[in-house]
Design an enzyme around this catalytic site. Structure first.
Site, PDB file in Angstrom:
ATOM      1  N   LYS A  52       0.737  -1.252   0.006  1.00 12.67           N
ATOM      2  CA  LYS A  52      -0.046   0.048  -0.054  1.00 12.67           C
ATOM      3  C   LYS A  52       0.878   1.212  -0.116  1.00 12.67           C
ATOM      4  O   LYS A  52       0.479   2.161  -0.410  1.00 12.67           O
ATOM      5  CB  LYS A  52      -0.933  -0.039   1.225  1.00 12.67           C
ATOM      6  CG  LYS A  52      -1.932  -1.128   1.113  1.00 12.67           C
ATOM      7  CD  LYS A  52      -2.877  -1.190   2.454  1.00 12.67           C
ATOM      8  CE  LYS A  52      -3.697  -2.518   2.284  1.00 12.67           C
ATOM      9  NZ  LYS A  52      -4.287  -2.886   3.477  1.00 12.67           N
ATOM     10  N   GLN A  96      -4.294  -1.811   9.802  1.00  9.58           N
ATOM     11  CA  GLN A  96      -4.424  -3.271   9.136  1.00  9.58           C
ATOM     12  C   GLN A  96      -4.960  -4.110  10.065  1.00  9.58           C
ATOM     13  O   GLN A  96      -4.517  -4.195  11.281  1.00  9.58           O
ATOM     14  CB  GLN A  96      -3.069  -3.526   8.658  1.00  9.58           C
ATOM     15  CG  GLN A  96      -2.735  -4.740   7.852  1.00  9.58           C
ATOM     16  CD  GLN A  96      -3.178  -4.543   6.689  1.00  9.58           C
ATOM     17  OE1 GLN A  96      -3.331  -3.806   5.723  1.00  9.58           O
ATOM     18  NE2 GLN A  96      -3.914  -5.787   6.168  1.00  9.58           N
ATOM     19  N   ASP A 119     -10.763   2.682   4.223  1.00  9.61           N
ATOM     20  CA  ASP A 119     -11.280   1.271   4.296  1.00  9.61           C
ATOM     21  C   ASP A 119     -12.635   0.864   4.136  1.00  9.61           C
ATOM     22  O   ASP A 119     -12.918  -0.293   3.843  1.00  9.61           O
ATOM     23  CB  ASP A 119     -10.675   0.510   5.343  1.00  9.61           C
ATOM     24  CG  ASP A 119      -9.353  -0.142   5.070  1.00  9.61           C
ATOM     25  OD1 ASP A 119      -8.944  -0.577   4.048  1.00  9.61           O
ATOM     26  OD2 ASP A 119      -8.641  -0.605   6.042  1.00  9.61           O
TER      27      ASP A 119
END
Ligand code: NAP
Length: 293
Positions: A52, A96, A119
């Site tokens: 990412k 994450q 997200d």
């Protein structure tokens, strides 16, 4: 049969974003800034987060990686999130997952400012998606919608079967495909491990989206002629002939299904790269939507 090439499409999206970043810079604006919090040293999570960060570099975004130890307290993690919520330079951030067992993931997603939730996991983001309000749609479903759109796959009036009901893939996918939008406007059936007549339901699908994490689960006999098949699954299957000792395998048996369907996503090179590109799209959107939440 035509491949839905996620790798090539993702590269195209990244080139488009890089162009937009160049224009923002040329106009003296602030480039989008993505932050990621990584807790612990899980190998797969490290790989995902590093990818990412590299994606951000490729398109010209700023990025910040915050590493916290495996035994970080929940309170300390929430404090770090609160700082990112307040930091005006950060447009969006992710935490994450999976997180260590002592941390409550729900409390974490509830702490993230919905305006920075790139997200799209927070209840506010999911609720806004259900109401078709401006929001961040989680990366994998967003990537699949983008792939369907760019390949001009007709979804209106079709029967879409989604296999798997996870919060991050199956459930949002079923909602998006049923919304009054393009892609969308499908009649959707969501199946899961308690569905008794799954094979029969899959055979009735014009569009079959599979996200269960069971390698090669969907075989040719479960697919209608001409169906569009989206394979979300990624499982590491041991394979000593490969340098890394494993191969990535989807939930769909490509050999038998590709003979029957009209479109199919490969694994790797299908949904995975689109998921990564979606996070970049959401980060750019976070900057553009500032103040609109
Ligand atoms: P998950 O949270 O493990 O959920 C799996 C879902 O599949 C559950 O709803 C489960 O049903 C259902 N299921 C399991 N076995 C089934 C069966 N035999 N028949 C019908 N339904 C069954 O999965 P996830 O996070 O959505 O991930 C699914 C797969 O996609 C994994 O391989 C993951 O690695 C991959 N993935 C890929 C990407 C990408 O970027 N390409 C992104 C995310 C995930 P119940 O609810 O009844 O238990």
């Amino acid at each position: 049969m035509q491949l839905l090439d996620g790798k090539q499409t993702a590269e195209q999206i990244k080139a488009e974003i890089a162009q937009q970043v160049a224009e923002i810079k040329a106009a003296g604006g602030k480039v989008p800034h993505l932050a990621a919090i990584l807790v612990g040293n899980d190998g797969a999570s490290e790989t995902y987060v590093n990818a990412k960060v590299l994606d951000c570099e490729q398109v010209g975004f700023d990025s910040t990686l915050i590493r916290l130890p495996e035994d970080v307290s929940e309170a300390a993690l929430l404090a770090e999130i609160a700082k990112l919520n307040e930091n005006d330079d950060i447009d969006g951030f992710i935490v994450q997952v999976p997180l260590p067992a002592h941390i409550d993931e729900t409390r974490v997603t509830l702490t993230i400012d919905p305006a920075k939730d790139v997200d799209g996991f927070s209840p506010a983001s999911v609720g806004r998606m259900c109401l078709s309000l401006p929001t961040f749609i989680s990366a994998t479903p967003n990537g699949i919608m983008e792939l369907l759109k760019r390949y001009k796959v007709e979804t209106s009036g079709k029967h879409c079967v989604v296999v798997g009901r996870s919060n991050i893939v199956g459930t949002p996918m079923s909602i998006l495909m049923s919304r009054n939008s393009n892609p969308g406007n499908s009649t959707v059936t969501l199946v899961h491990s308690r569905t008794p007549n799954m094979v029969e339901v899959c055979r009735s699908a014009d569009i079959l989206i599979v996200a269960i994490g069971k390698p090669d689960f969907v075989t040719g006999d479960m697919v209608k002629d001409g169906a569009v098949v989206i394979d979300v699954g990624i499982t590491r299957v041991p394979d000593e002939t490969r340098p890394r000792g494993f191969r990535l395998t989807g939930d769909v048996d490509f050999a038998s299904v590709s003979e029957k369907c009209s479109f199919i996503t490969p694994v790797p090179g299908g949904v995975g790269p689109m998921t990564r590109a979606s996070l970049l799209q959401n980060t750019l959107k976070a900057q553009q939507l500032r103040g609109q939440f």
